[in-house]
Design an enzyme around this catalytic site. Structure first.
Site, PDB file in Angstrom:
ATOM      1  CG  ASP A  43      67.226  58.243 -21.412  1.00 21.58           C
ATOM      2  OD1 ASP A  43      66.811  58.133 -22.586  1.00 21.58           O
ATOM      3  OD2 ASP A  43      67.338  57.273 -20.648  1.00 21.58           O
ATOM      4  CG  ASP A  86      58.827  57.472 -23.095  1.00 20.79           C
ATOM      5  OD1 ASP A  86      57.723  57.296 -23.640  1.00 20.79           O
ATOM      6  OD2 ASP A  86      59.912  57.152 -23.615  1.00 20.79           O
ATOM      7  N   GLY A  88      63.230  60.584 -29.991  1.00 19.36           N
ATOM      8  CA  GLY A  88      61.791  60.483 -30.272  1.00 19.36           C
ATOM      9  C   GLY A  88      61.124  61.844 -30.244  1.00 19.36           C
ATOM     10  NE  ARG A 137      65.839  57.109 -31.342  1.00 17.83           N
ATOM     11  CZ  ARG A 137      64.486  57.106 -31.379  1.00 17.83           C
ATOM     12  NH1 ARG A 137      63.848  56.757 -32.460  1.00 17.83           N
ATOM     13  NH2 ARG A 137      63.798  57.471 -30.316  1.00 17.83           N
ATOM     14  CB  THR A 193      60.823  62.049 -23.611  1.00 20.27           C
ATOM     15  OG1 THR A 193      60.250  60.739 -23.544  1.00 20.27           O
ATOM     16  CG2 THR A 193      61.178  62.472 -22.200  1.00 20.27           C
ATOM     17  NE  ARG A 238      62.734  55.581 -24.024  1.00 19.25           N
ATOM     18  CZ  ARG A 238      63.603  56.468 -24.427  1.00 19.25           C
ATOM     19  NH1 ARG A 238      64.552  56.140 -25.267  1.00 19.25           N
ATOM     20  NH2 ARG A 238      63.547  57.711 -24.002  1.00 19.25           N
ATOM     21  CG  ASP A 281      62.067  58.243 -19.737  1.00 23.46           C
ATOM     22  OD1 ASP A 281      62.068  59.404 -20.168  1.00 23.46           O
ATOM     23  OD2 ASP A 281      62.492  57.277 -20.391  1.00 23.46           O
TER      24      ASP A 281
END
Ligand code: ADP
Length: 326
Positions: free
Chosen positions: A106, A131, A14, A75, A129, A175, A133
């Site tokens: 990740d 996120d 992403g 991707r 990212t 996510r 995370d």
């Protein structure tokens, strides 16, 4: 593995604001330290299909302020197979690339870890990212910009929520992580955040209704992290319609606008610092680590730690939101 003379850089998974600042930093720092730099387009896809171009300092001029990634991102299924990675390795060798800097989330760092294990290639990861995370870094590149984008949107939604006395569920990205929802809620002065980290512990909707909305508020905004664990904003809107039909409920899903835009100063600065640190790490002989920033200091986090460990939500933040939403 001998002395590193040449590196490749790619962005994968992403996209996140600040990736360009990271590309600029890695490129310039590598050149400053006498290394050759190759830009690899479309993430691992470009490594497999040989979309690899030598970068000079000018290739990264005027990009620090831009969202997205000039290297494009993708991707790549082929890279998850041994055959695809063999092709990638062959292309790297043909260009004389000795090491890789991978900017991504990740999934991308997992790919780097596997590739580095299979072939004797030093890989350094940068956490890119929105996120937030990844374990081992206080924030990731893109997170602060996304948070500010959410803030702008929720400030606007509040005008209509207040005027019409409505209950809004605003779905944000993340996510399976609640950082954007929780910190977005604190910053926007929202009444609650529904986050996946607590989805099995309590009924967050019931708690929120009991806590404040029913008693004192005529309008409310709840941020909901997108996640299969929470079920997303639609799920909660449906529940309220059924269980508390007296409320006028609306849903806004912020979606992809959260990924775009000019990176904030914070994201540009951490991307620049992490980029320089990635070259420093390679020159020191580090390999297979993610660059993080913890307590404002650069740290090297082994891939396995960064990927596998769940980054905990700080309970203090939950209390702050709770106390301030009375
Ligand atoms: P993100 O980096 O944002 O988490 P993805 O999870 O989509 O994004 O991963 C990006 C790319 O990383 C994938 O398309 C794939 O090429 C590579 N990747 C992810 N997981 C693996 C894996 N287990 N083995 C090899 N490559 C992987």
């Amino acid at each position: 593995m001998g002395i590193i003379k040449s590196i490749g850089i790619l962005t994968s998974g992403g996209d996140a604001p600040g990736m360009n600042a990271a590309i600029r930093s890695v490129t310039r720092s590598a050149i400053y330290n006498g290394l050759k730099v190759f830009g690899i387009y479309r993430g691992y896809k470009g490594l497999v299909t040989d979309e690899i171009v030598e970068f000079k300092s000018q290739n990264v001029s005027n990009i620090i302020q831009m969202g997205g990634t000039i290297l494009k991102t993708a991707r790549c299924k082929e890279f998850t197979t041994p055959e695809g990675r063999a092709q990638a390795f062959e292309n790297m060798k043909r260009h004389g690339i000795d090491a890789l800097v991978v900017i991504g989330g990740d999934g991308s760092l997992t790919g780097a870890r596997i590739f580095a294990q299979e072939y004797d290639i030093p890989c350094i990861g940068l956490p890119g990212t929105i996120d937030n995370d990844l374990y081992g870094t206080d924030t990731t590149i893109g997170y602060d910009t996304a948070l500010n984008t959410i803030l702008d949107a929720v400030d606007k939604i509040r005008d209509t929520a207040t005027s019409h006395e409505r209950l809004f569920f605003v779905e944000v990205m993340g996510r399976d992580a609640g950082f954007l929802a929780l910190n977005g809620a604190i910053a926007a002065g929202a009444e609650a955040a529904i986050i996946p980290e607590f989805s099995t512990e309590v009924d967050q909707l019931e708690e929120f209704i009991e806590h404040g909305f029913r008693k004192s508020k005529s309008s409310s905004i709840v941020l909901v992290a997108e996640s299969e664990l929470t079920g997303g904003a639609m799920h909660y809107a449906e529940r309220v319609k059924n269980e508390y039909p007296q409320y006028d409920v609306r849903v806004t899903i912020l979606g992809h606008l959260q990924r775009g835009g000019r990176p904030t100063a914070h994201d540009r600065i951490i991307a620049s610092r992490m980029g320089v640190a990635s070259i420093q790490a390679l020159l020191e002989g580090q390999r297979n680590v993610m660059i993080g920033i913890e307590n404002n200091k650069i740290v090297y986090v082994p891939f396995t730690k960064a990927i596998k460990n769940d980054k905990p939500i700080d309970k203090e933040l939950v209390s702050v939101l709770h106390e301030l939403s009375i």
